[in-house]
Design a protein around this motif. Sequence first.
Motif, PDB file in Angstrom:
ATOM      1  N   SER A   1     -52.236  38.656  -8.057  1.00  0.00           N
ATOM      2  CA  SER A   1     -53.483  38.932  -7.358  1.00  0.00           C
ATOM      3  C   SER A   1     -53.165  39.811  -6.152  1.00  0.00           C
ATOM      4  CB  SER A   1     -54.134  37.631  -6.907  1.00  0.00           C
ATOM      5  OG  SER A   1     -53.323  36.998  -5.922  1.00  0.00           O
ATOM      6  N   SER A   2     -54.217  40.337  -5.501  1.00  0.00           N
ATOM      7  CA  SER A   2     -53.985  41.144  -4.299  1.00  0.00           C
ATOM      8  C   SER A   2     -53.282  40.325  -3.228  1.00  0.00           C
ATOM      9  CB  SER A   2     -55.315  41.687  -3.765  1.00  0.00           C
ATOM     10  OG  SER A   2     -55.868  42.628  -4.663  1.00  0.00           O
ATOM     11  N   ALA A   3     -53.672  39.063  -3.088  1.00  0.00           N
ATOM     12  CA  ALA A   3     -53.038  38.208  -2.076  1.00  0.00           C
ATOM     13  C   ALA A   3     -51.567  37.966  -2.413  1.00  0.00           C
ATOM     14  CB  ALA A   3     -53.780  36.879  -1.980  1.00  0.00           C
ATOM     15  N   GLU A   4     -51.259  37.766  -3.681  1.00  0.00           N
ATOM     16  CA  GLU A   4     -49.867  37.548  -4.084  1.00  0.00           C
ATOM     17  C   GLU A   4     -49.036  38.813  -3.932  1.00  0.00           C
ATOM     18  OE1 GLU A   4     -50.987  34.074  -7.350  1.00  0.00           O
ATOM     19  OE2 GLU A   4     -50.836  36.186  -7.957  1.00  0.00           O
ATOM     20  N   GLN A   5     -49.638  39.959  -4.224  1.00  0.00           N
ATOM     21  CA  GLN A   5     -48.942  41.228  -4.037  1.00  0.00           C
ATOM     22  C   GLN A   5     -48.624  41.450  -2.562  1.00  0.00           C
ATOM     23  OE1 GLN A   5     -51.134  44.519  -5.680  1.00  0.00           O
ATOM     24  NE2 GLN A   5     -49.612  46.052  -5.125  1.00  0.00           N
ATOM     25  N   ARG A   6     -49.581  41.168  -1.678  1.00  0.00           N
ATOM     26  CA  ARG A   6     -49.340  41.306  -0.241  1.00  0.00           C
ATOM     27  C   ARG A   6     -48.264  40.327   0.224  1.00  0.00           C
ATOM     28  NH1 ARG A   6     -54.752  40.329   0.171  1.00  0.00           N
ATOM     29  NH2 ARG A   6     -54.309  38.665   1.669  1.00  0.00           N
ATOM     30  N   ALA A   7     -48.329  39.105  -0.257  1.00  0.00           N
ATOM     31  CA  ALA A   7     -47.345  38.095   0.172  1.00  0.00           C
ATOM     32  C   ALA A   7     -45.943  38.501  -0.243  1.00  0.00           C
ATOM     33  CB  ALA A   7     -47.718  36.739  -0.420  1.00  0.00           C
ATOM     34  N   PHE A   8     -45.790  39.051  -1.456  1.00  0.00           N
ATOM     35  CA  PHE A   8     -44.467  39.509  -1.891  1.00  0.00           C
ATOM     36  C   PHE A   8     -43.975  40.626  -0.982  1.00  0.00           C
ATOM     37  CE2 PHE A   8     -41.981  42.587  -4.400  1.00  0.00           C
ATOM     38  CZ  PHE A   8     -40.883  41.787  -4.700  1.00  0.00           C
ATOM     39  N   ALA A   9     -44.826  41.624  -0.704  1.00  0.00           N
ATOM     40  CA  ALA A   9     -44.409  42.750   0.128  1.00  0.00           C
ATOM     41  C   ALA A   9     -44.041  42.300   1.537  1.00  0.00           C
ATOM     42  CB  ALA A   9     -45.520  43.796   0.179  1.00  0.00           C
ATOM     43  N   ARG A  10     -44.716  41.299   2.064  1.00  0.00           N
ATOM     44  CA  ARG A  10     -44.459  40.850   3.439  1.00  0.00           C
ATOM     45  C   ARG A  10     -43.072  40.237   3.608  1.00  0.00           C
ATOM     46  NH1 ARG A  10     -50.070  38.999   3.891  1.00  0.00           N
ATOM     47  NH2 ARG A  10     -51.182  40.488   5.227  1.00  0.00           N
ATOM     48  N   ASN A  11     -42.395  39.921   2.523  1.00  0.00           N
ATOM     49  CA  ASN A  11     -41.009  39.476   2.655  1.00  0.00           C
ATOM     50  C   ASN A  11     -40.135  40.552   3.284  1.00  0.00           C
ATOM     51  OD1 ASN A  11     -40.589  36.723   1.229  1.00  0.00           O
ATOM     52  ND2 ASN A  11     -41.862  37.844  -0.233  1.00  0.00           N
ATOM     53  N   TRP A  12     -40.591  41.821   3.243  1.00  0.00           N
ATOM     54  CA  TRP A  12     -39.796  42.933   3.772  1.00  0.00           C
ATOM     55  C   TRP A  12     -40.350  43.479   5.081  1.00  0.00           C
ATOM     56  CZ3 TRP A  12     -39.513  41.388  -1.132  1.00  0.00           C
ATOM     57  CH2 TRP A  12     -38.246  41.358  -1.732  1.00  0.00           C
ATOM     58  N   GLY A  13     -41.408  42.880   5.606  1.00  0.00           N
ATOM     59  CA  GLY A  13     -41.899  43.325   6.904  1.00  0.00           C
ATOM     60  C   GLY A  13     -43.408  43.384   6.963  1.00  0.00           C
ATOM     61  N   GLU A  14     -43.905  43.893   8.087  1.00  0.00           N
ATOM     62  CA  GLU A  14     -45.339  44.042   8.278  1.00  0.00           C
ATOM     63  C   GLU A  14     -45.891  45.102   7.322  1.00  0.00           C
ATOM     64  OE1 GLU A  14     -47.340  42.222  10.281  1.00  0.00           O
ATOM     65  OE2 GLU A  14     -45.527  41.015  10.585  1.00  0.00           O
ATOM     66  N   LEU A  15     -47.146  44.921   6.938  1.00  0.00           N
ATOM     67  CA  LEU A  15     -47.785  45.872   6.038  1.00  0.00           C
ATOM     68  C   LEU A  15     -48.476  46.970   6.847  1.00  0.00           C
ATOM     69  CD1 LEU A  15     -49.350  43.440   3.400  1.00  0.00           C
ATOM     70  CD2 LEU A  15     -47.002  44.316   3.578  1.00  0.00           C
ATOM     71  N   GLU A  16     -48.638  48.131   6.209  1.00  0.00           N
ATOM     72  CA  GLU A  16     -49.379  49.215   6.839  1.00  0.00           C
ATOM     73  C   GLU A  16     -50.450  49.713   5.882  1.00  0.00           C
ATOM     74  OE1 GLU A  16     -46.498  52.312   7.603  1.00  0.00           O
ATOM     75  OE2 GLU A  16     -46.955  53.303   5.701  1.00  0.00           O
TER      76      GLU A  16
ATOM     77  N   PRO B   1     -42.337  56.442   8.769  1.00  0.00           N
ATOM     78  CA  PRO B   1     -42.761  56.371   7.369  1.00  0.00           C
ATOM     79  C   PRO B   1     -42.462  55.000   6.772  1.00  0.00           C
ATOM     80  CG  PRO B   1     -41.544  58.388   7.808  1.00  0.00           C
ATOM     81  CD  PRO B   1     -41.381  57.520   9.013  1.00  0.00           C
ATOM     82  N   ALA B   2     -43.192  54.672   5.720  1.00  0.00           N
ATOM     83  CA  ALA B   2     -43.080  53.358   5.097  1.00  0.00           C
ATOM     84  C   ALA B   2     -41.664  53.043   4.662  1.00  0.00           C
ATOM     85  CB  ALA B   2     -44.013  53.274   3.889  1.00  0.00           C
ATOM     86  N   LEU B   3     -41.267  51.787   4.840  1.00  0.00           N
ATOM     87  CA  LEU B   3     -39.982  51.290   4.309  1.00  0.00           C
ATOM     88  C   LEU B   3     -39.998  51.310   2.794  1.00  0.00           C
ATOM     89  CD1 LEU B   3     -38.072  48.089   5.390  1.00  0.00           C
ATOM     90  CD2 LEU B   3     -38.727  48.392   2.996  1.00  0.00           C
ATOM     91  N   GLY B   4     -41.109  50.849   2.216  1.00  0.00           N
ATOM     92  CA  GLY B   4     -41.196  50.776   0.762  1.00  0.00           C
ATOM     93  C   GLY B   4     -42.620  50.488   0.334  1.00  0.00           C
TER      94      GLY B   4
END
Length: 311
Positions: A93-108, A146-149
């Motif tokens: 889900s969008s929430a799960e995708q965001r939660a996975f990405a947040r393991n590497w830092g703040e989102l932009e 620029p974005a980390l990833g």
Amino acid sequence: MSLTTPLGSGPALRTCHLPPDGLYEGPRELRRLAPGQPDRPYTLFDLVPLGPVIGAEIGGVDLTRPLTPAVHAELDRALLEWKVLFFRGCHPSSAEQRAFARNWGELETNPLLAAGDDPEVARFDRSSTPGFENVWHTDVTFRERPALGAVLHLREVPPHGGDTMWADMAAAYDNLPRQVRARLEGALAVHDFVPGFARFTPAERLVPFQDRFPPVEHPVVRTHPVTGRRTLFVNTSFTTRIVGWDQEDSDRMLRLLFQQAHVPEYQVRFTWRAGDVAFWDNRATQHYAVNDYAPHRRVAERVAVAGDRPH
């Protein structure tokens, strides 16, 4: 480049000329790891390489559930070593995708892109409009940091086509001629959002963002903040000139550098299925979304992780 037979070695081979600044056949150095870095196995998931230097498919990790610290650490090492990781059939889900990405830092977020159901998720819905990402580029290099990833989830795929390709820009740097690498030492380049968006966005929509995103300067060759690899950091979408160079010299060098992402030995190509996820290191790669699926629909959602200032 001129090709001749040395004197005294037999019949002379006729002289010929090749246009300068091209890509020529021959061996290329394909080094996946930084010098001195050991090639260690992965013990907490399955990893299947998709090429010699870039791209690996991960099995045994559920992206819809929180990562343990140990799995996160091993995935982080895999990302640094393989530059882009693929996860089949995850359907987060969008929430799960965001939660996975947040393991590497703040989102932009990127206000120049359409949002999905959540403002932190960019949506690329190519149904009534064509795709414009079919050029080799690194995301948002027009930002000071620029974005980390990025984590990309394909929600809907066409019946054929729509692949994405990634290129390892450390390999691209490693294989530049020695004299080119020497000339680029310490060079800075200007990055601007305008050329990357003006081709398909009305000017009146872009004008309000000019003050928010002024042109920035980044090293032509950046040093990866974790691995220490030297990485070519210019791209067709956003890099406009090399600082302090004559415009003709700058254009000629940038054309040569832009070509490097086109070398197949530095690339991986991924054919999507609905629910697949890719996670790439934006500091070390360029990518290209192949636009060959019209009139079919392709829907992707992307979450970006904020990065640091290149040095």
